[in-house]
Design an enzyme around this catalytic site. Structure first.
Site, mmCIF file in Angstrom:
data_model
loop_
_atom_site.group_PDB
_atom_site.id
_atom_site.type_symbol
_atom_site.label_atom_id
_atom_site.label_comp_id
_atom_site.label_asym_id
_atom_site.label_seq_id
_atom_site.Cartn_x
_atom_site.Cartn_y
_atom_site.Cartn_z
ATOM 1 N N GLY A 60 0.841 -1.251 0.176
ATOM 2 C CA GLY A 60 0.046 -0.059 -0.187
ATOM 3 C C GLY A 60 0.870 1.096 0.073
ATOM 4 O O GLY A 60 2.122 1.337 -0.503
ATOM 5 N N CYS A 61 0.477 2.497 0.680
ATOM 6 C CA CYS A 61 1.118 3.438 0.453
ATOM 7 C C CYS A 61 2.600 3.461 1.348
ATOM 8 O O CYS A 61 2.618 2.997 2.478
ATOM 9 C CB CYS A 61 0.208 4.562 1.728
ATOM 10 N N PHE A 62 3.661 3.784 0.412
ATOM 11 C CA PHE A 62 4.844 3.628 1.205
ATOM 12 C C PHE A 62 4.977 4.586 2.216
ATOM 13 O O PHE A 62 6.148 4.391 2.867
ATOM 14 C CB PHE A 62 5.885 3.603 -0.031
ATOM 15 N N TRP A 63 4.580 5.486 2.230
ATOM 16 C CA TRP A 63 4.708 6.611 3.551
ATOM 17 C C TRP A 63 4.326 5.602 4.799
ATOM 18 O O TRP A 63 5.038 5.822 5.793
ATOM 19 C CB TRP A 63 3.856 7.541 3.492
ATOM 20 N N CYS A 64 3.321 4.796 4.738
ATOM 21 C CA CYS A 64 3.059 3.916 5.973
ATOM 22 C C CYS A 64 4.049 2.811 6.027
ATOM 23 O O CYS A 64 4.480 2.868 7.302
ATOM 24 C CB CYS A 64 1.568 3.257 5.726
#
Length: 228
Positions: A60-64
């Site tokens: 999913g979101c690579f920030w997470c």
């Protein structure tokens, strides 16, 4: 979705999106499953030597993903980027169109004497829901797919083994759809994506999506966290 959120005011986000986003990010907790414990037990036999290794995951979101894996003792660095597609040197905006074939992913450099690939796989399966195809929460598209990009045959075999174990155990309500594919070219994302949570911790997406996921992750790995 993330690009839209960056453009919205905090009040608008809180009023219309926060309850939905918090709900959408929830997924089964497998930290008490037999397979999870098997991964942890396998991790007790660490590799010796000083050579660092790399794991590459899309969840999913690579920030997470970046913020979650940064918490673990033995993880040396986490770099956000794109891989799995055919377009060279893609921009974030281009990847967001879902036309490049790339997934948002993280290169996780780790010390095998402190954390094993088995344990990193356990972290991968806790970090996201591997049963939702091309989607995590409200982030939807092939760029948010669940994927393991293996660097060698040992990583390949371990990824396949644990996916089968989790499915056999029915650790999730639905079958795992995680893609397992060889690691090829990895393109580092723009600088503003690196260390994103630390640089934008007050932003709505960080507060209502990344932070809850990070806190849940820390609770599952409370004995394996870096000293603060």
């Amino acid at each position: 979705m993330k690009t839209l959120i960056r453009q919205m005011g905090s009040y608008f986000f809180l009023l219309f999106f926060a309850p939905f986003m918090a709900c959408a990010q929830s997924h089964p907790d497998i930290s008490k499953s037999g397979t999870f414990k098997e991964m942890e037990k396998a991790g007790e036999a660490k590799h010796t030597g000083n050579k660092a290794d790399t794991a590459t995951f899309a969840a999913g979101c690579f920030w997470c993903v970046e913020e979650q894996f940064k918490q673990l003792e033995g993880v040396i660095s986490v770099e956000s980027g794109f891989t799995g597609g055919k377009v060279p040197n893609p921009s974030y905006e281009l990847v967001c169109t879902g036309t490049t074939g790339h997934a948002e992913a993280c290169n996780i450099v780790y010390d095998p004497s402190k954390i094993s690939y088995d344990e990193l796989l356990a972290a991968f399966f806790v970090a996201h829901n591997p049963t939702t195809l091309n989607r995590q929460g409200n982030d939807e598209g092939t760029q948010y797919r669940s994927a393991i990009f293996y660097h060698n045959e040992e990583q390949h075999k371990l990824a396949q083994y644990y996916i089968k174990r989790l499915d056999d155990e029915k650790a999730y309500d639905d079958p795992i759809v995680t893609e397992v594919t060889p690691y090829k070219q990895f393109y580092k994302a723009e600088d503003y994506h690196q260390n994103y949570y630390a640089s934008n911790s007050k932003a709505p997406y960080c507060q209502f999506v990344i932070k809850p996921k990070r806190d849940k992750f820390r609770a599952a790995f409370k004995g394996k966290l870096k000293q603060e």
